[in-house]
Write a protein that holds these residues in place. Sequence first.
Motif, PDB file in Angstrom:
ATOM      1  N   LEU A 149      26.588  -5.217 -36.363  1.00 29.65           N
ATOM      2  CA  LEU A 149      26.083  -6.425 -35.717  1.00 29.65           C
ATOM      3  C   LEU A 149      26.962  -6.828 -34.542  1.00 29.65           C
ATOM      4  O   LEU A 149      26.458  -7.293 -33.506  1.00 29.65           O
ATOM      5  CB  LEU A 149      25.981  -7.565 -36.727  1.00 29.65           C
ATOM      6  CG  LEU A 149      25.044  -7.315 -37.919  1.00 29.65           C
ATOM      7  CD1 LEU A 149      24.889  -8.586 -38.739  1.00 29.65           C
ATOM      8  CD2 LEU A 149      23.694  -6.814 -37.463  1.00 29.65           C
ATOM      9  N   ALA A 150      28.277  -6.675 -34.693  1.00 30.02           N
ATOM     10  CA  ALA A 150      29.185  -7.013 -33.585  1.00 30.02           C
ATOM     11  C   ALA A 150      28.910  -6.133 -32.372  1.00 30.02           C
ATOM     12  O   ALA A 150      29.055  -6.578 -31.226  1.00 30.02           O
ATOM     13  CB  ALA A 150      30.635  -6.862 -34.034  1.00 30.02           C
ATOM     14  N   THR A 151      28.507  -4.894 -32.596  1.00 31.44           N
ATOM     15  CA  THR A 151      28.154  -3.994 -31.494  1.00 31.44           C
ATOM     16  C   THR A 151      26.936  -4.520 -30.749  1.00 31.44           C
ATOM     17  O   THR A 151      26.898  -4.531 -29.513  1.00 31.44           O
ATOM     18  CB  THR A 151      27.877  -2.581 -32.024  1.00 31.44           C
ATOM     19  OG1 THR A 151      29.060  -2.071 -32.646  1.00 31.44           O
ATOM     20  CG2 THR A 151      27.459  -1.646 -30.896  1.00 31.44           C
ATOM     21  N   ARG A 152      25.925  -4.979 -31.485  1.00 31.49           N
ATOM     22  CA  ARG A 152      24.730  -5.511 -30.845  1.00 31.49           C
ATOM     23  C   ARG A 152      25.000  -6.821 -30.127  1.00 31.49           C
ATOM     24  O   ARG A 152      24.368  -7.131 -29.111  1.00 31.49           O
ATOM     25  CB  ARG A 152      23.631  -5.708 -31.888  1.00 31.49           C
ATOM     26  CG  ARG A 152      22.986  -4.399 -32.333  1.00 31.49           C
ATOM     27  CD  ARG A 152      22.210  -4.571 -33.615  1.00 31.49           C
ATOM     28  NE  ARG A 152      21.227  -5.646 -33.516  1.00 31.49           N
ATOM     29  CZ  ARG A 152      20.683  -6.241 -34.578  1.00 31.49           C
ATOM     30  NH1 ARG A 152      21.048  -5.874 -35.802  1.00 31.49           N
ATOM     31  NH2 ARG A 152      19.790  -7.185 -34.420  1.00 31.49           N
ATOM     32  N   VAL A 153      25.949  -7.599 -30.644  1.00 30.32           N
ATOM     33  CA  VAL A 153      26.284  -8.889 -30.039  1.00 30.32           C
ATOM     34  C   VAL A 153      27.048  -8.717 -28.734  1.00 30.32           C
ATOM     35  O   VAL A 153      26.986  -9.559 -27.841  1.00 30.32           O
ATOM     36  CB  VAL A 153      27.101  -9.744 -31.038  1.00 30.32           C
ATOM     37  CG1 VAL A 153      27.736 -10.953 -30.364  1.00 30.32           C
ATOM     38  CG2 VAL A 153      26.208 -10.196 -32.192  1.00 30.32           C
ATOM     39  N   ARG A 154      27.760  -7.599 -28.582  1.00 34.15           N
ATOM     40  CA  ARG A 154      28.570  -7.383 -27.381  1.00 34.15           C
ATOM     41  C   ARG A 154      27.702  -7.348 -26.128  1.00 34.15           C
ATOM     42  O   ARG A 154      26.576  -6.850 -26.130  1.00 34.15           O
ATOM     43  CB  ARG A 154      29.326  -6.050 -27.465  1.00 34.15           C
ATOM     44  CG  ARG A 154      30.454  -6.001 -28.448  1.00 34.15           C
ATOM     45  CD  ARG A 154      31.108  -4.630 -28.375  1.00 34.15           C
ATOM     46  NE  ARG A 154      31.679  -4.368 -27.058  1.00 34.15           N
ATOM     47  CZ  ARG A 154      31.458  -3.270 -26.334  1.00 34.15           C
ATOM     48  NH1 ARG A 154      30.666  -2.322 -26.799  1.00 34.15           N
ATOM     49  NH2 ARG A 154      32.028  -3.099 -25.159  1.00 34.15           N
ATOM     50  N   THR A 155      28.254  -7.881 -25.063  1.00 34.66           N
ATOM     51  CA  THR A 155      27.689  -7.695 -23.722  1.00 34.66           C
ATOM     52  C   THR A 155      28.828  -7.185 -22.847  1.00 34.66           C
ATOM     53  O   THR A 155      29.538  -7.978 -22.211  1.00 34.66           O
ATOM     54  CB  THR A 155      27.111  -9.018 -23.164  1.00 34.66           C
ATOM     55  OG1 THR A 155      28.072 -10.066 -23.351  1.00 34.66           O
ATOM     56  CG2 THR A 155      25.828  -9.395 -23.872  1.00 34.66           C
ATOM     57  N   PRO A 156      29.057  -5.880 -22.833  1.00 34.09           N
ATOM     58  CA  PRO A 156      30.263  -5.331 -22.192  1.00 34.09           C
ATOM     59  C   PRO A 156      30.439  -5.760 -20.746  1.00 34.09           C
ATOM     60  O   PRO A 156      31.538  -6.160 -20.345  1.00 34.09           O
ATOM     61  CB  PRO A 156      30.051  -3.815 -22.297  1.00 34.09           C
ATOM     62  CG  PRO A 156      29.077  -3.629 -23.397  1.00 34.09           C
ATOM     63  CD  PRO A 156      28.204  -4.828 -23.406  1.00 34.09           C
ATOM     64  N   PHE A 157      29.358  -5.699 -19.988  1.00 36.35           N
ATOM     65  CA  PHE A 157      29.503  -6.060 -18.575  1.00 36.35           C
ATOM     66  C   PHE A 157      29.613  -7.568 -18.395  1.00 36.35           C
ATOM     67  O   PHE A 157      30.491  -8.056 -17.680  1.00 36.35           O
ATOM     68  CB  PHE A 157      28.325  -5.524 -17.754  1.00 36.35           C
ATOM     69  CG  PHE A 157      28.484  -5.800 -16.293  1.00 36.35           C
ATOM     70  CD1 PHE A 157      29.246  -4.970 -15.495  1.00 36.35           C
ATOM     71  CD2 PHE A 157      27.910  -6.921 -15.702  1.00 36.35           C
ATOM     72  CE1 PHE A 157      29.437  -5.233 -14.147  1.00 36.35           C
ATOM     73  CE2 PHE A 157      28.087  -7.198 -14.366  1.00 36.35           C
ATOM     74  CZ  PHE A 157      28.854  -6.350 -13.586  1.00 36.35           C
ATOM     75  N   ALA A 158      28.733  -8.322 -19.034  1.00 34.85           N
ATOM     76  CA  ALA A 158      28.759  -9.778 -18.876  1.00 34.85           C
ATOM     77  C   ALA A 158      30.074 -10.363 -19.366  1.00 34.85           C
ATOM     78  O   ALA A 158      30.619 -11.294 -18.759  1.00 34.85           O
ATOM     79  CB  ALA A 158      27.579 -10.406 -19.618  1.00 34.85           C
ATOM     80  N   ASP A 159      30.620  -9.820 -20.455  1.00 29.84           N
ATOM     81  CA  ASP A 159      31.902 -10.319 -20.978  1.00 29.84           C
ATOM     82  C   ASP A 159      33.030 -10.083 -19.974  1.00 29.84           C
ATOM     83  O   ASP A 159      33.858 -10.961 -19.720  1.00 29.84           O
ATOM     84  CB  ASP A 159      32.246  -9.629 -22.301  1.00 29.84           C
ATOM     85  CG  ASP A 159      31.314 -10.036 -23.432  1.00 29.84           C
ATOM     86  OD1 ASP A 159      30.622 -11.063 -23.283  1.00 29.84           O
ATOM     87  OD2 ASP A 159      31.267  -9.328 -24.452  1.00 29.84           O
ATOM     88  N   THR A 160      33.047  -8.885 -19.389  1.00 31.92           N
ATOM     89  CA  THR A 160      34.108  -8.560 -18.428  1.00 31.92           C
ATOM     90  C   THR A 160      33.965  -9.396 -17.162  1.00 31.92           C
ATOM     91  O   THR A 160      34.961  -9.857 -16.595  1.00 31.92           O
ATOM     92  CB  THR A 160      34.063  -7.061 -18.085  1.00 31.92           C
ATOM     93  OG1 THR A 160      34.121  -6.295 -19.286  1.00 31.92           O
ATOM     94  CG2 THR A 160      35.228  -6.669 -17.197  1.00 31.92           C
ATOM     95  N   LEU A 161      32.737  -9.601 -16.716  1.00 27.15           N
ATOM     96  CA  LEU A 161      32.509 -10.431 -15.538  1.00 27.15           C
ATOM     97  C   LEU A 161      32.976 -11.863 -15.794  1.00 27.15           C
ATOM     98  O   LEU A 161      33.633 -12.481 -14.946  1.00 27.15           O
ATOM     99  CB  LEU A 161      31.026 -10.409 -15.173  1.00 27.15           C
ATOM    100  CG  LEU A 161      30.606 -11.240 -13.953  1.00 27.15           C
ATOM    101  CD1 LEU A 161      31.291 -10.739 -12.689  1.00 27.15           C
ATOM    102  CD2 LEU A 161      29.081 -11.219 -13.787  1.00 27.15           C
ATOM    103  N   ARG A 162      32.656 -12.374 -16.979  1.00 28.18           N
ATOM    104  CA  ARG A 162      33.091 -13.737 -17.312  1.00 28.18           C
ATOM    105  C   ARG A 162      34.613 -13.846 -17.307  1.00 28.18           C
ATOM    106  O   ARG A 162      35.189 -14.795 -16.763  1.00 28.18           O
ATOM    107  CB  ARG A 162      32.541 -14.128 -18.681  1.00 28.18           C
ATOM    108  CG  ARG A 162      32.910 -15.557 -19.111  1.00 28.18           C
ATOM    109  CD  ARG A 162      32.455 -15.867 -20.515  1.00 28.18           C
ATOM    110  NE  ARG A 162      31.012 -15.725 -20.654  1.00 28.18           N
ATOM    111  CZ  ARG A 162      30.416 -14.733 -21.330  1.00 28.18           C
ATOM    112  NH1 ARG A 162      31.148 -13.791 -21.910  1.00 28.18           N
ATOM    113  NH2 ARG A 162      29.111 -14.675 -21.418  1.00 28.18           N
TER     114      ARG A 162
END
Length: 678
Positions: A149-162
């Motif tokens: 579930l944590a994998t699906r919750v991740r937003t790799p690009f959006a998190d890094t941009l934030r």
Amino acid sequence: MRSSPSIPQCLVLLISDDKDWRANWSTQLRMAENKLDAGDHAFELVFEESESGEAALEFARAEGRLQAVVIDAQGADASGSATSTSASGRSVVADLRGARSEIDLFLAVPAASAAAYRETLTSGVARIQLVDRDDSRGEVLWRRIHHALATRVRTPFADTLRQYVEGARDAWHTPGHSSGDGLRESPWIADFHRLMGEHVFNADLSVSVRELDSLLEPSHIIQQAQELAATAFGAHETFFVTGGTSTANKVVIQHLLGNGGTMLVDQACHKSIHHAAVLFGVRPVYLRAAANLQFGLYGPVPKQTIFDAIERHRDAKLLVLTSCSYDGFCYDLEPIIARAHGAGLKVLIDEAWYAHGFFHERLRPVALECGADYVTQSTHKMLSAFSQASMIHVQDPDFDEPRFRENLNMHVSTSPQYGLIASLDVARKQMSMEGHSCLARCFAFADELRSGIDGSGVFRVLSLEDMLPPGLEDDRVRLDPSKLTIDVSRSIMSASQIQRELYSRHSIQLEKTTHNTLSVLVTIGTTQSKVLRLTNAFLELSSDASRCQVAVANEHVETPVLPPPGYMSELPRHAYFADSEYLPLNADSGAANPELLGRVASDQVVPYPPGIPVLVPGQDVDEATLQFLRETAFGEQGIEIHGLLHREGRYFVRVMRVKDAGSGSNLHESAPLSASGT
């Protein structure tokens, strides 16, 4: 973990008719939830139990918060076998995957039988993991569920941009506004900065920021985001596109037919398909779309027409169809794609209006499930991405990724808008975690709107039976319930007048109109208050309209009839780039200009509605087409025509200067329109 209203709950369901096994694992998983949560409050795991696959399936359909299921392979149903089946006769795994494409599945099997179960599950079912049924360590299963579930919750690009934006770095690179500093203190344009908000500019960055990866050659966070999207949407590979599905369609056609070739294509396809034919020297064979003339709606190409075209055009390499259409028509794709593949054609399905389809069983099967090689989607049309944010999904068994990526890069800016990429990442996360709930809410809102509008006594929401063009009754065409077409023909007001009334009096903007219909999109951004306002607006309009209601309910004015597709005497590319001239639509006398007859069009001419080309580059101007253009251009139906030059009150058509007689062939699969409109 202490529950909080701000922390979403992820339900995990354990299925077994072995009460003791179920109770033991539920207890262990709850203990692990309390013990192992180390302050990660992204979500809370809540465990539920079910004694049968049939009950679990009902729960999955009703409860959108369900995110994972643990199936006891020896106790999922009374059969207790490795191929446990539900009442419908299908495996529990297949039933659950069919109802909920996004959830993670865990099959608890005896360790000694794991290999046999693994072999049974090599049918392409995504996101199913085998776990040891007799492992007494609840923490192990908890960690695996939590990780999935944590994998699906991740937003790799959006998190890094934030994280980058929150770091407040000084910008000594493009773009020139430098995180908005070029606007913030300006006496002339600071108001635009305030309108858009500071983070719009903070997140508008340069390819110089290496940690944000490269859309042209992704190697870390964009690549990860695309991999998550492929899993979520059921593709083998997914590519982000920041130029909309118009760009996505051109990329795929360039990849498959960039050096020319024949494609079979729905006449009512998006203009980007026609543009691709011009750009890449493609020979299009246009398949005549079925028409409902009463409401000005164009539906799918009849299935038999597609089959006949596949049989006749053995040189064709690609079939392009739009499903669903602007109005919500969905093809029965599986037999069509199977026939195309049997003849050696690749299949591209334009799902610009159907990116949400994979996340609710009412909308499935989608094109990828039916075997399409390439699917293009406008993630922004029905989901939460920004405008122009789209995806290309691929499952072509012959896919040449390096060559495809080079074709894609020819159409992608080297300075992409990172906000668009982040919005694709976030839109994927939303549909993966709550798509089923969002769509269930959409369908409820659509039903409420239908009931309220129908209750006006003047306006009504059309059903599939109302909208379906004649001749498609046996083609198993479906209708997307989130797209509502409203019949206004019982009112003396035209659809355009009602659209203006809704806008001026109620601040409501609709999607599109025909002469007697309005189109409404019910999206994941629809709210209860919007539904109430729209319903009340139609009730108020019906009160006005009922005083001047049409006396005969069945009386209606049919939409202008599009002429049959004309003869193609040149390839679109040749005609578009040829030496050309503009000829007036009318002669000086006001009659149709006879000099246009037989000339070859160099431009695409499209009436809106319905948005289907009357002329495409390479097509001969015939009597029927010329008459339609004159009636439409000078009529009072409220139809716009794109592609004609308008100068000093006259319309002009661009045509080739010299026609190379006898050089072409009929590229259309069409027949004269019958009285029934098929």
